[in-house]
Structure formats: structure tokens, C-alpha cells
Write an enzyme that holds these catalytic residues in place. Structure first.
Site, PDB file in Angstrom:
ATOM      1  N   TYR A  35       1.077  -1.317   0.040  1.00 32.43           N
ATOM      2  CA  TYR A  35       0.234  -0.061   0.228  1.00 32.43           C
ATOM      3  C   TYR A  35       0.831   1.584   0.297  1.00 32.43           C
ATOM      4  O   TYR A  35       1.010   2.381   0.506  1.00 32.43           O
ATOM      5  CB  TYR A  35      -0.888  -0.202   1.201  1.00 32.43           C
ATOM      6  CG  TYR A  35      -2.024   0.853   1.473  1.00 32.43           C
ATOM      7  CD1 TYR A  35      -3.201   0.125   0.109  1.00 32.43           C
ATOM      8  CD2 TYR A  35      -2.602   1.968   1.643  1.00 32.43           C
ATOM      9  CE1 TYR A  35      -4.478   1.109   0.165  1.00 32.43           C
ATOM     10  CE2 TYR A  35      -3.756   2.389   1.170  1.00 32.43           C
ATOM     11  CZ  TYR A  35      -4.359   2.090   0.398  1.00 32.43           C
ATOM     12  OH  TYR A  35      -6.108   2.540   1.017  1.00 32.43           O
ATOM     13  N   SER A  37       3.403   3.580  -3.281  1.00 26.47           N
ATOM     14  CA  SER A  37       3.040   5.187  -4.062  1.00 26.47           C
ATOM     15  C   SER A  37       2.135   4.897  -5.047  1.00 26.47           C
ATOM     16  O   SER A  37       1.101   4.531  -4.836  1.00 26.47           O
ATOM     17  CB  SER A  37       4.848   5.330  -4.563  1.00 26.47           C
ATOM     18  OG  SER A  37       4.021   5.462  -5.863  1.00 26.47           O
ATOM     19  N   MET A  94      12.884  -6.266  -4.850  1.00 22.02           N
ATOM     20  CA  MET A  94      13.900  -6.692  -3.821  1.00 22.02           C
ATOM     21  C   MET A  94      13.127  -7.460  -2.773  1.00 22.02           C
ATOM     22  O   MET A  94      14.091  -8.303  -3.041  1.00 22.02           O
ATOM     23  CB  MET A  94      15.059  -5.689  -3.199  1.00 22.02           C
ATOM     24  CG  MET A  94      16.221  -5.717  -4.229  1.00 22.02           C
ATOM     25  SD  MET A  94      16.727  -6.466  -5.394  1.00 22.02           S
ATOM     26  CE  MET A  94      16.992  -5.848  -6.720  1.00 22.02           C
ATOM     27  N   VAL A  95      12.368  -7.216  -2.476  1.00 22.60           N
ATOM     28  CA  VAL A  95      10.857  -7.611  -1.625  1.00 22.60           C
ATOM     29  C   VAL A  95      10.857  -8.976  -2.132  1.00 22.60           C
ATOM     30  O   VAL A  95       9.728  -9.795  -1.526  1.00 22.60           O
ATOM     31  CB  VAL A  95      10.484  -7.279   0.044  1.00 22.60           C
ATOM     32  CG1 VAL A  95      11.754  -6.302   0.817  1.00 22.60           C
ATOM     33  CG2 VAL A  95       9.656  -6.753  -0.396  1.00 22.60           C
ATOM     34  N   HIS A 118       6.114  -4.090 -12.649  1.00 21.38           N
ATOM     35  CA  HIS A 118       7.778  -4.373 -13.317  1.00 21.38           C
ATOM     36  C   HIS A 118       7.920  -5.477 -13.379  1.00 21.38           C
ATOM     37  O   HIS A 118       8.145  -6.451 -12.876  1.00 21.38           O
ATOM     38  CB  HIS A 118       8.961  -3.478 -12.802  1.00 21.38           C
ATOM     39  CG  HIS A 118       9.936  -3.252 -12.522  1.00 21.38           C
ATOM     40  ND1 HIS A 118      10.859  -3.103 -13.573  1.00 21.38           N
ATOM     41  CD2 HIS A 118      11.596  -3.642 -11.594  1.00 21.38           C
ATOM     42  CE1 HIS A 118      11.787  -2.975 -13.552  1.00 21.38           C
ATOM     43  NE2 HIS A 118      12.311  -3.154 -12.399  1.00 21.38           N
ATOM     44  N   GLY A 144       2.665   7.328  -8.408  1.00 20.46           N
ATOM     45  CA  GLY A 144       0.957   6.765  -7.545  1.00 20.46           C
ATOM     46  C   GLY A 144       0.366   7.900  -8.033  1.00 20.46           C
ATOM     47  O   GLY A 144      -0.762   7.704  -8.015  1.00 20.46           O
ATOM     48  N   ASP A 201      14.056  -0.244 -18.852  1.00 23.24           N
ATOM     49  CA  ASP A 201      14.052   0.579 -17.801  1.00 23.24           C
ATOM     50  C   ASP A 201      14.676   0.780 -16.995  1.00 23.24           C
ATOM     51  O   ASP A 201      15.794   1.757 -16.480  1.00 23.24           O
ATOM     52  CB  ASP A 201      13.047  -0.805 -17.100  1.00 23.24           C
ATOM     53  CG  ASP A 201      12.969   0.420 -15.723  1.00 23.24           C
ATOM     54  OD1 ASP A 201      11.822   1.389 -15.558  1.00 23.24           O
ATOM     55  OD2 ASP A 201      13.231  -0.008 -14.459  1.00 23.24           O
ATOM     56  N   GLU A 205      17.539   3.976 -16.444  1.00 23.84           N
ATOM     57  CA  GLU A 205      17.887   4.940 -15.113  1.00 23.84           C
ATOM     58  C   GLU A 205      19.120   4.746 -14.870  1.00 23.84           C
ATOM     59  O   GLU A 205      19.500   6.078 -14.285  1.00 23.84           O
ATOM     60  CB  GLU A 205      17.664   3.960 -14.094  1.00 23.84           C
ATOM     61  CG  GLU A 205      17.207   2.641 -13.506  1.00 23.84           C
ATOM     62  CD  GLU A 205      16.279   1.451 -12.714  1.00 23.84           C
ATOM     63  OE1 GLU A 205      15.154   2.556 -12.602  1.00 23.84           O
ATOM     64  OE2 GLU A 205      16.792   0.746 -12.561  1.00 23.84           O
ATOM     65  N   GLU A 237      24.681  26.802 -12.350  1.00 25.99           N
ATOM     66  CA  GLU A 237      24.785  26.847 -14.305  1.00 25.99           C
ATOM     67  C   GLU A 237      24.290  24.981 -13.928  1.00 25.99           C
ATOM     68  O   GLU A 237      23.659  24.415 -14.659  1.00 25.99           O
ATOM     69  CB  GLU A 237      26.107  27.226 -14.114  1.00 25.99           C
ATOM     70  CG  GLU A 237      26.235  29.003 -15.069  1.00 25.99           C
ATOM     71  CD  GLU A 237      25.074  29.230 -15.075  1.00 25.99           C
ATOM     72  OE1 GLU A 237      24.590  28.579 -16.149  1.00 25.99           O
ATOM     73  OE2 GLU A 237      24.798  30.133 -15.075  1.00 25.99           O
TER      74      GLU A 237
END
Ligand code: NAD
Ligand code: MG
Length: 340
Positions: A35, A37, A94-95, A118, A144, A201, A205, A237
């Protein structure tokens, strides 16, 4: 099903509202795991679309109360998946393998759908589902909160759809019904594969979005400071003005940015930018893509996690301690509009 739709000439196959039928989710229960994002807004949008939703969380999760306050039916993960027809993994990538092995694998029913946002764990075989389930992906191309805001405004955010395993023969229809439930078919849902989504993906990144941009900013800043310019001026800059440029690109494309900048910036940028992104740099980018395609990067990242993340921790600490962080912290106090 739509190719080269009225909305534009796309190479990819794109699905819209008329291609998706919510009734594929009639009499079905969707278990949203997580529960955060994405999880929160998928659950809320599906519920508002009339879909039967259960939220699966750990008993210790601080999100348990939040989900209940939002009117969700909340259960422990192993209970949430028992009667679920669609099980959506919206917990950190990762979990996911541990949660799948400990709580999902032996509790899910035959013919259910495992859905991801993903592709990493499926593509790199960290989760290996039995042949007797569907495996799909719906990946909204936005954080989300924007998925929720667009839904409430009667719009949607574009998403990707992929089918890795089609045991029931209806995997695409069910996945598209889900996409409709979260509002994404209003905007358009682009067909892809787990391989394409995962590899692009990671590449994005690494070389462009996160890794590329961070190194570009720090290098610009470091070289100016090294040459004796004031860090405060270098910060503006190298970093601050990037937002104006990215906003122009995001809203209208790269040429839209060129149109908006000065003649000198146009000439200097078009002649010098390509000297930075030369063949040597592009060769290195191709090597990085190869590491992704061969699974070498995945192995490295999985082992890094098993080892307690020594490299990750070290490099992130160096990022935090970079001089640009210190000067930025002070300068941002001069910008009253930030954090509003
Ligand atoms: P998040 O970090 O916001 O949410 C994590 C949720 O998982 C929380 O509810 C948390 O309580 C729970 N959780 C954390 N550790 C857990 C554990 N060990 N066991 C069980 N539950 C645990 O995650 P997110 O950013 O919403 O990402 C979820 C998935 O969506 C990922 O696969 C991610 O790649 C994908 N995704 C995210 C975005 C995005 O914008 N954040 C966009 C597209 C796809
Ligand atoms: Mg990414």
C-alpha cells in the site's frame, strides 16, 4: 485491438477503453500486495471502478491502518492471496521473491493471475511461477499520486501491458480490464514484453535518468569549481537551471527546448554536446546495455543485496557527501517557492 490508432501513428500496439472490458473482473477478487506509491492508488482506483479488492500487508505495516481508514479490506498477505483471482505485486522489487516464496506460492489458487508493475523478478527468474497461473504486467508510466489524480479527473496515465504466461487463455483480457480499472486505458496502454520493459527500464535509469543525469551535473559543477569559479554560481549553472530545460523537453520535446533558448545556447549546445556524447561514451553505453541483457547486472545487484549492500551503501554515502549537496542546501534557502 488497435494498430496505428486514430490518436497517432504508433509503431507499438496500443489499447484504449473500447478495447478493454471491465466485466472480465466481475466475480473476481483482486489482491493488491503493498500500500505504497502504486499499491494505494491501484487499490483506490479499482475500488472506485467497482472491482472487489483486498489489500495484502504485513501485520506490522504502518500502512495497515491507513488502508483500513481508506475503507479497504486488509488482510495478511498469505490470507489475502488465498481466494484471489488476481495477485498484484506492488511491494519493493527486492522483497518480492521472499514474499512470493513464503506467503504466496503455497496459498494461491490454480488459474489465478500474478501481476507485476515491473518485470525484473520474472525476467531474471527471481520468481518462477508454476505453469498453471497467468503472469502479466501493468506498469503505469507515472508515480502513484498522479495515477490517482488523473483517475479522479476522468483521465488516466499511459501504461505498459505485457503477458508472460497465458494459462487461462484470457490473460490479456484480464490485464486490460485491470488497466481500465485504474484508468490507464483512457490514456492508452502500450503492449510490450517483460524483457523489453525490464531491460529498457534498467538502461534508462542507469545511463540517462538517474546515473547519467547525476554524473552530468556533478561533473559540470566539479570542473567549474576546480577552475576557480564560485560553487554558488556553479550550482546554478550545473543543477538549478536544469529544471527549466527538462520542463521544456517534457512538455514539447527536445526541439521545443532548442526553440526556447538563446541563439548562443543553440549554437554552443548543438556543436559541443555531441563532443561529450562521442563514440567512446556511446560504446560504454552499449557495454552497459549488454550487462543488462546478459543478466550480469541483475546478478551483481542480487548478490550485492545478499552481501548486505556494501558497494551501494558506500556509493550513496559519497553522493550524500558531495560538495554540491552542501552548497545546494544553503542556496535553496534563498528559494521561498521550494517545498510549497
Ligand atoms: P513502495 O516502496 O512505495 O511501496 C512498498 C509497499 O510494500 C508498502 O506498502 C510497504 O509497506 C510494503 N513492503 C515493504 N517491504 C515489505 C516486505 N518486506 N514485505 C511485505 N511488504 C513490504 O513501492 P512502489 O514504488 O509502489 O513500487 C511497487 C512496484 O511498482 C515495484 O515493482 C515498482 O518497480 C513498480 N513501479 C513503481 C512506480 C513508482 O512510481 N513508484 C512506477 C511504476 C512501477
Ligand atoms: Mg526504473
Amino acid at each position: 485491438m488497435v494498430c496505428l490508432s486514430k490518436k497517432g501513428d504508433f509503431m507499438a500496439k496500443v489499447y484504449y477503453d473500447k478495447d478493454a472490458d471491465l466485466s472480465w473482473l466481475d466475480d473476481k477478487t483482486v489482491a493488491v500486495l503493498g500500500y505504497g506509491s502504486q499499491g494505494k492508488v491501484h487499490a483506490l482506483n479499482l475500488k472506485d471502478s467497482g472491482v472487489d479488492v483486498i489489500v495484502g500487508l504485513r501485520r506490522s505495516s504502518k500502512n495497515w491502518n491507513i488502508a483500513e481508514k481508506d475503507g479497504m479490506d486488509v488482510k495478511e498477505i498469505k490470507d489475502a492471496v488465498k481466494n484471489a483471482d488476481v495477485i498484484v505485486f506492488l511491494i519493493p522489487d527486492m522483497v518480492q521473491p521472499d514474499v512470493y516464496n513464503n506467503d504466496v506460492k503455497d496459498n494461491m489458487k490454480e488459474g489465478c493471475m500474478l501481476m507485476f508493475a515491473h518485470g525484473f523478478n520474472i525476467h531474471y527468474n527471481q520468481i518462477v511461477p508454476p505453469e498453471t497461473v497467468d503472469v502479466t504486467m501493468i506498469a503505469p508510466k507515472a508515480p502513484g499520486p498522479l495515477v490517482r489524480r488523473m483517475y479522479l479527473e476522468g483521465k488516466g496515465v499511459p501504461a505498459l501491458v505485457a503477458v508472460e504466461q497465458n494459462y487461462t487463455g484470457n490473460a490479456l483480457n484480464i490485464a486490460l480490464a485491470y488497466a481500465k480499472g485504474i484508468g490507464s486505458t483512457r490514456a492508452g496502454v502500450i503492449e510490450t514484453t517483460f524483457k523489453e520493459e525490464t531491460e529498457t527500464d534498467l538502461f534508462g535509469e542507469q545511463v540517462d535518468l538517474c546515473g547519467g543525469v547525476a554524473e552530468m551535473i556533478k561533473s559540470t559543477f566539479d570542473i567549474l569549481v576546480e577552475a576557480g569559479y564560485q560553487p554558488e554560481v556553479a550550482y546554478f549553472e550545473a543543477l538549478h537551471e536544469l529544471k527549466l530545460i527538462v520542463d521544456l523537453i517534457y512538455e514539447g520535446g527536445i526541439y521545443n527546448m532548442w526553440k526556447a533558448v538563446s541563439e548562443t545556447a543553440k549554437y554552443g549546445g548543438t556543436t559541443r554536446g555531441r563532443r561529450i556524447y562521442n563514440e567512446t561514451v556511446k560504446e560504454e553505453m552499449r557495454k552497459i546495455l549488454k550487462e543488462i541483457q546478459t543478466g550480469e547486472f541483475a546478478r551483481e545487484w542480487i548478490l550485492e543485496n545478499k552481501a548486505g549492500r556494501p558497494v551501494y551503501t558506500k556509493l550513496l554515502r559519497m553522493e550524500k557527501e558531495h560538495p554540491i549537496e552542501k552548497v545546494g542546501k544553503e542556496l535553496r534557502k534563498m528559494m521561498p517557492w521550494l517545498g510549497e
